[in-house]
Design an enzyme around this catalytic site. Structure first.
Site, mmCIF file in Angstrom:
data_model
loop_
_atom_site.group_PDB
_atom_site.id
_atom_site.type_symbol
_atom_site.label_atom_id
_atom_site.label_comp_id
_atom_site.label_asym_id
_atom_site.label_seq_id
_atom_site.Cartn_x
_atom_site.Cartn_y
_atom_site.Cartn_z
ATOM 1 N N ARG A 141 40.279 17.402 60.659
ATOM 2 C CA ARG A 141 40.090 15.991 61.043
ATOM 3 C C ARG A 141 40.213 15.991 62.654
ATOM 4 N NH1 ARG A 141 44.837 13.605 57.542
ATOM 5 N NH2 ARG A 141 44.362 11.803 58.656
ATOM 6 N N ARG B 138 46.773 23.347 50.787
ATOM 7 C CA ARG B 138 47.786 21.973 50.982
ATOM 8 C C ARG B 138 46.935 20.831 51.544
ATOM 9 N NH1 ARG B 138 52.654 25.761 52.894
ATOM 10 N NH2 ARG B 138 50.687 26.360 54.290
ATOM 11 N N ASP C 221 45.919 17.039 52.797
ATOM 12 C CA ASP C 221 46.952 16.236 53.130
ATOM 13 C C ASP C 221 46.663 14.800 52.132
ATOM 14 O OD1 ASP C 221 48.083 17.041 55.177
ATOM 15 O OD2 ASP C 221 46.807 15.985 56.799
#
Lengths: 249, 249
Positions: free
Chosen positions: A202, A53, A55
């Protein structure tokens, strides 16, 4: 129902709010584009499941999806029809039949992401959609020394939260690879893990770039990991540099 | 007036109708964006001259511009102010004072363009803005054999028209370098010449890719050149693959 099919998907995530369709319509999602194209091509509603999924703003060259569809022609023809229907920032390839119990997310053994950055005092318009600008060259040897501390099975609570948001879910993940490579003004971080927490890549990239800037020592990455404290890492590397490149089954 | 300044400019040409400001407002131009940013930063109207009038969709990493401006601070500060004002698809760098008679176009000794293509049966969304998709791998050795015939001083009337559109203007140009390189699924064509005719690089790329597909032999490129017949070459490689990378003085 029809045949169960798996496929690889590539997309430029810049103009998407993420892979996954959202209850509230807040913008384009890759899943909704795929489902709309399948509905148009197959003349029936088709639900798409994806492996990761991603971002808003995150790209993919090797996202994996599965769906069931009534389709009487070759899978090659289905791929061509979908690519002719999909918007130009999404494309499918390598369509093949799969077992009915194949699930892109739950069946996956590992995912690989690549994060791209470039070193330049001035922003580079041709790289802006796909790479993070670092104004000064970081210490890549220190970043690789810190990255090595992440390899193996660890509780990564300091680097992200469980995707479900449920506190009782494990935040232990196994990192199989984590290293930086460089060529001229480019830097790539490749990380493979059995699975990732929400925003884990990230947050790791941000922590490692801070090591490369001399703000943290490589040992502090290990301290952060052991702290399991999500407040320890300040900030998040920008989404534009991140790309889901491979999912292994 | 003020100081005469030269600078390098990079842009993602995708959302521009070209470098040069147009009499009729048909869309965004790089020149108009630069002039608007300079006017805002310098608080006076500034005219920008560029080395190459790149077409709609064509990119640059090494376009050169010159302008006169009243500016009392450092050129580094001017560069920072301009980059903070310019839209994210344009950036300036390497600002330096230049002679009053420096002209980015007329003073140039050579220009270098790079054309990028990729080989993939399926389109790749992450490359679509910057490279031409070739569905099958062309014969790069034949393309390089044909490209070698273009090196030197020739009348390139078959490959483009004089930028002014005036029939009496010479269509002789000197090509200093013309070769293809490959890595994995990517192909790059690098061409350096004293100057280029209108659409010359894209017509050369199209002709060479046709050689690579076996439609023409390398000798036919020489025949085309000698024919000086602009009807001989069918089609034009897409603008998205083209980038002005360097201008030498």
């Amino acid at each position: 129902m029809g045949l169960k099919i798996r496929a690889k998907v590539a997309y430029d995530g810049t103009d998407f709010v993420g892979f996954q369709r959202q209850a509230a319509q807040r913008g384009r999602t890759v899943q909704a584009e795929l489902e709309a194209a399948l509905e148009r091509v197959c003349q029936s509603r088709v639900a798409v499941v994806g492996a990761g999924r991603t971002d808003a703003g995150v790209h993919a060259t090797g996202q994996v999806i599965a769906f069931e569809a009534d389709w009487r022609h070759s899978l090659e023809a289905l791929g061509r029809a979908l690519n002719a229907t999909l918007p130009e920032d999404v494309a499918v390839r390598d369509l093949e039949p799969c077992d009915a119990d194949f699930h892109p997310r739950f069946s996956a053994k590992s995912r690989t992401y690549v994060y791209t950055a470039y070193v330049s005092a001035v922003r580079q318009p041709l790289l802006r959609r796909f790479a993070w600008q670092l104004e000064q060259r970081p210490d890549v040897a220190a970043m690789n020394e810190a990255a090595r501390r992440l390899i193996g099975s660890h509780d990564f609570a300091a680097f992200g939260s469980a995707p479900s948001g449920r506190a009782e879910e494990t935040t232990v993940r196994e990192v199989l690879r984590a290293d930086w490579q460089t060529a001229d003004d480019r830097l790539w971080f490749t990380i493979e893990a059995n699975a990732f927490l929400f925003r884990m890549v990230r947050r790791i990239v941000m922590a490692l770039v801070r090591v490369g800037r001399g703000e943290y020592g490589p040992d502090e990455i290990e301290d952060m990991l052991e702290s399991r404290d999500a407040q320890r890492i300040k900030g998040l590397a920008p989404a534009c540099g991140l790309c889901l490149v491979d999912v292994k089954y």
